[in-house]
Structure formats: structure tokens, C-alpha cells
Scaffold this active site. Sequence first.
Site, short mmCIF file in Angstrom:
data_model
loop_
_atom_site.label_atom_id
_atom_site.label_comp_id
_atom_site.label_asym_id
_atom_site.label_seq_id
_atom_site.Cartn_x
_atom_site.Cartn_y
_atom_site.Cartn_z
N PRO A 29 0.86 -1.18 0.00
CA PRO A 29 0.00 0.00 0.00
C PRO A 29 0.90 1.23 0.00
O PRO A 29 1.84 1.30 0.80
CB PRO A 29 -0.76 -0.12 1.34
CG PRO A 29 0.04 -1.02 2.20
CD PRO A 29 1.02 -1.77 1.35
N GLN B 273 -6.15 -2.04 2.46
CA GLN B 273 -5.53 -1.78 3.76
C GLN B 273 -6.39 -0.79 4.56
O GLN B 273 -6.72 0.29 4.07
CB GLN B 273 -4.12 -1.20 3.63
CG GLN B 273 -3.47 -1.15 5.03
CD GLN B 273 -2.17 -0.41 5.08
OE1 GLN B 273 -2.12 0.77 4.73
NE2 GLN B 273 -1.12 -1.07 5.52
N CYS C 89 2.05 3.35 10.08
CA CYS C 89 2.05 4.72 9.56
C CYS C 89 2.45 5.70 10.66
O CYS C 89 1.91 5.68 11.77
CB CYS C 89 0.67 5.07 9.01
SG CYS C 89 0.64 6.71 8.29
N LYS D 1 0.41 -5.05 8.91
CA LYS D 1 1.68 -4.49 8.44
C LYS D 1 2.21 -3.56 9.52
O LYS D 1 1.58 -2.56 9.84
CB LYS D 1 1.47 -3.74 7.12
CG LYS D 1 2.74 -3.14 6.54
CD LYS D 1 2.52 -2.77 5.08
CE LYS D 1 3.73 -2.08 4.46
NZ LYS D 1 3.86 -0.69 4.85
N ASN E 173 9.76 -6.25 4.47
CA ASN E 173 9.57 -4.98 3.76
C ASN E 173 10.60 -3.96 4.23
O ASN E 173 11.02 -3.97 5.38
CB ASN E 173 8.14 -4.47 4.02
CG ASN E 173 7.90 -3.04 3.56
OD1 ASN E 173 7.70 -2.14 4.37
ND2 ASN E 173 7.95 -2.82 2.26
N GLY E 174 10.97 -3.07 3.28
CA GLY E 174 11.88 -1.97 3.59
C GLY E 174 13.16 -2.09 2.80
O GLY E 174 13.92 -3.05 2.98
N GLY F 127 8.64 -1.22 -1.72
CA GLY F 127 7.90 -0.02 -1.32
C GLY F 127 8.14 1.07 -2.34
O GLY F 127 7.65 1.00 -3.48
N ARG F 128 8.97 2.05 -1.95
CA ARG F 128 9.20 3.19 -2.84
C ARG F 128 9.81 2.79 -4.18
O ARG F 128 9.66 3.51 -5.16
CB ARG F 128 10.11 4.21 -2.13
CG ARG F 128 9.41 4.98 -1.04
CD ARG F 128 10.38 5.65 -0.11
NE ARG F 128 11.09 4.66 0.69
CZ ARG F 128 12.03 4.94 1.56
NH1 ARG F 128 12.41 6.19 1.73
NH2 ARG F 128 12.61 3.97 2.26
C1 LIG Z 1 4.58 7.86 -0.25
C2 LIG Z 1 4.44 6.67 0.66
C3 LIG Z 1 3.17 6.23 0.99
C4 LIG Z 1 3.01 5.13 1.83
N1 LIG Z 1 1.75 4.71 2.14
C5 LIG Z 1 1.58 3.63 2.93
C6 LIG Z 1 0.28 3.14 3.22
O1 LIG Z 1 -0.74 3.66 2.77
N2 LIG Z 1 0.19 2.05 4.05
C7 LIG Z 1 1.31 1.44 4.58
O2 LIG Z 1 1.18 0.46 5.31
N3 LIG Z 1 2.53 1.87 4.27
C8 LIG Z 1 2.69 2.93 3.47
N4 LIG Z 1 3.96 3.34 3.15
C9 LIG Z 1 5.11 2.55 3.58
C10 LIG Z 1 5.52 1.55 2.50
O3 LIG Z 1 4.48 0.65 2.19
C11 LIG Z 1 6.76 0.75 2.93
O4 LIG Z 1 6.47 0.06 4.11
C12 LIG Z 1 7.95 1.67 3.18
O5 LIG Z 1 8.08 2.64 2.18
C13 LIG Z 1 9.25 0.87 3.34
O6 LIG Z 1 9.63 0.28 2.13
P1 LIG Z 1 10.77 0.97 1.19
O7 LIG Z 1 11.96 1.27 2.08
O8 LIG Z 1 11.06 -0.10 0.16
O9 LIG Z 1 10.17 2.19 0.61
C14 LIG Z 1 4.14 4.46 2.35
C15 LIG Z 1 5.41 4.92 2.01
C16 LIG Z 1 5.57 5.99 1.17
C17 LIG Z 1 6.95 6.45 0.83
#
Ligand SMILES: Cc1cc2nc3c(=O)[nH]c(=O)nc-3n(C[C@H](O)[C@H](O)[C@H](O)COP(=O)(O)O)c2cc1C
Length: 327
Positions: A17, A71, A101, A140, A201-202, A225-226
Site C-alpha cells: 500500500p 488496507q 504509519c 503491516k 519490507n523496507g 515499497g518506494r
Molecule cells: C509515499 C508513501 C506512501 C506510503 N503509504 C503507505 C500506506 O498507505 N500504508 C502502509 O502500510 N505503508 C505505506 N507506506 C510505507 C511503504 O508501504 C513501505 O512500508 C515503506 O516505504 C518501506 O519500504 P521501502 O523502504 O522499500 O520504501 C508508504 C510509504 C511511502 C513512501
Amino acid sequence: MSGFIKRLKGAKLLLPPLAGYTDYPYRRILSEFDPPFLCTEMINPEAFVMESQRTMEMVKMVEGNHLNGVQLVGSDEESMRKAAAMVESMGYDYIDINMGCTVKTITRTGAGLTLMTDMNRAVSVVSAVVGTVDIPITCKMRMGPTEANKNAASLSRKLVDEGVSAITVHGRTGEKKFGLDVSLEGIKEVVDGVDVPVIANGGVYTGEDAVNFLEATGADAIMPGRGLIGNPWLVNEIKSSLNDTNTLNIALVERKEVTLRHLRYLCDFYGERTGVILMRRLLGKYFSGCRNVSLLKIDSQKTGTINDVETLVERVKDVTGMEYSRN
Ligand SMILES: Cc1cc2nc3c(=O)[nH]c(=O)nc-3n(C[C@H](O)[C@H](O)[C@H](O)COP(=O)(O)O)c2cc1C
């Protein structure tokens, strides 16, 4: 084994998400890459129960071969219960509960990361949702709210006792927000502590990252994620790395086609003005690695119409690699 768990263990990949990004238009794009799972951005259960127009747009389902998830981000048992029942009746395949979050407007209502601080509430929210619907519930979370309180493993065990089907762990604490380091050992601790699948994740940006993360953590699946923003090809890259096939080099022509299709889906859904505004921040991502991408980003801020965006995209040429030029 349920169909959900079977698919999770077989495919080893769930899509995240991402608020403001995994909207209906982008999920349409992602579905064209045949992902095993697809999830909405976080949804406020109160707004959903009231059927606010914006929220109903956010939960519009993208049909496909994938399993579809919503979610929910809430802390009130009653509205979570009602929202969960609505999600199930819409035909969604699973519900994920947000416990990670860090955005203040969310945490101050007791939702998101606050549920990791208030474990009793987390348990009662999960118990309410699990008791209401028959579809699988996942949670999550982060490693913990703070560096001093890394409680993902103990919270996970409590939630598994309530009947959750899988746990996603973002390997950073709330304090670290989106910093560089991800605790693979911390994720492994959760994996070792529960008897349901764990999704790591991450910090997953490539297929190689996905393979390494699975190996280092023993997790059952990976969630980027990103790395997925402006890069739906990451779905293919991770799938092929996990299956030991070679990753694909994306031709510029395909990159342009997908970018313009995403633009069209955004404009169909939000109207041209908003669609173009939403596309502005994605152009630099779609052409990441292109020479002069900073110029492209500057120019994208001046776009107002589909035509303007098309003109910029046309200006990306293959000159021994991608290159943007203003003429
Ligand atoms: C712009 C943005 C929006 C996100 N929105 C959500 C969300 O709606 N729900 C959620 O559980 N995590 C959200 N996340 C977290 C990501 O799903 C993920 O857990 C986090 O970015 C870590 O992964 P990464 O290091 O690969 O980016 C968001 C992250 C970003 C950057």
C-alpha cells in the site's frame, strides 16, 4: 493451506500500500505486470463506512489474476468491523491492517504506529476484524514504535493468537521513519517467533535485493515499497530474480508506452488537470537514470495538458542510453 497462503508462499511477492501512489490508475498499470497480490493505499474506515466519494474511488477494485487487498488504517473496533464487512462484500480477497504509519494525522487518532505502542488495542482491533469476516487478515507493522521499544516479535505473536494469516514487517522503527538501514535481524526475529508467513519490507529496490532479503531473514515473501514508484517493471524484475531467470532490460519505447498509459489512466480517473498534476512527480521516476533527468523534472512542473506531457516524453531519446533534451 488456504489459497491465500499457498499463493503467498508460491509467489513470494506482495505489492505494498502506498498512499497517494497505489491509486486505481496505478493499480491498473501494476495489474498489467501480473502481480500475485495488489493492495489499495491505506483507507480510513470511518470515511469508508460513510461512503465518502473520495474513499469509494480509492477502493475501486482492479480486476485481474491477482488477489486484491484493502488496507484499513483505524483504531476503533466498531468502524473497523463495519469497514471490514464492506471490504469483504465488495469481493476483496484479503484485508491488511496498518500498524506502521507515522503520519501525525493518523497516529494521533490511535491508528497506524500508535497500535504498536498500545498493544492491547492492536489486539482488540484485530480480534474484532478477524471475528467479522472470513477473508484472511494480515497486519503491516514496523520493528517497533521506537529504537528502545522494538516489539514487532512480541506483538506479532499476540496477533497470530487472534487469527491473523500473515505479518508484514517493515524493518525500521517508527523513529527511523524511512531512513537507510533496515534491520534484517529484526525481521528474522519475527520470522522465528511466529508460525504464520512473514513478509519482509523496507529497502527493496531490485530483484537482487529481494533475493538477498529473503535469504537473510528467512521470510516467506517480500514487499517492495518506494522502489515501485514510477517503476512497475520492478514486479517483473523481482519475479524473475526469485525464479532465477535473467532480468529484463526495458526498452525505451516500452518505458514511454507505460508512462503515457499511466497518464491516460490518471486523466480518465481524475480528469486531465489533476491527472497531469499527479503525473508531474512521476516523470522523473519513470525516466530515472536518464541523462538530464533534473531538466525533465523542472520541465514537468510546467506541464498542464496531456499534450505537454507527451511532448516531454517524446524528447527522451536513446543516445547511447536514455537522454532528455529540450529540443
Ligand atoms: C509515499 C508513501 C506512501 C506510503 N503509504 C503507505 C500506506 O498507505 N500504508 C502502509 O502500510 N505503508 C505505506 N507506506 C510505507 C511503504 O508501504 C513501505 O512500508 C515503506 O516505504 C518501506 O519500504 P521501502 O523502504 O522499500 O520504501 C508508504 C510509504 C511511502 C513512501
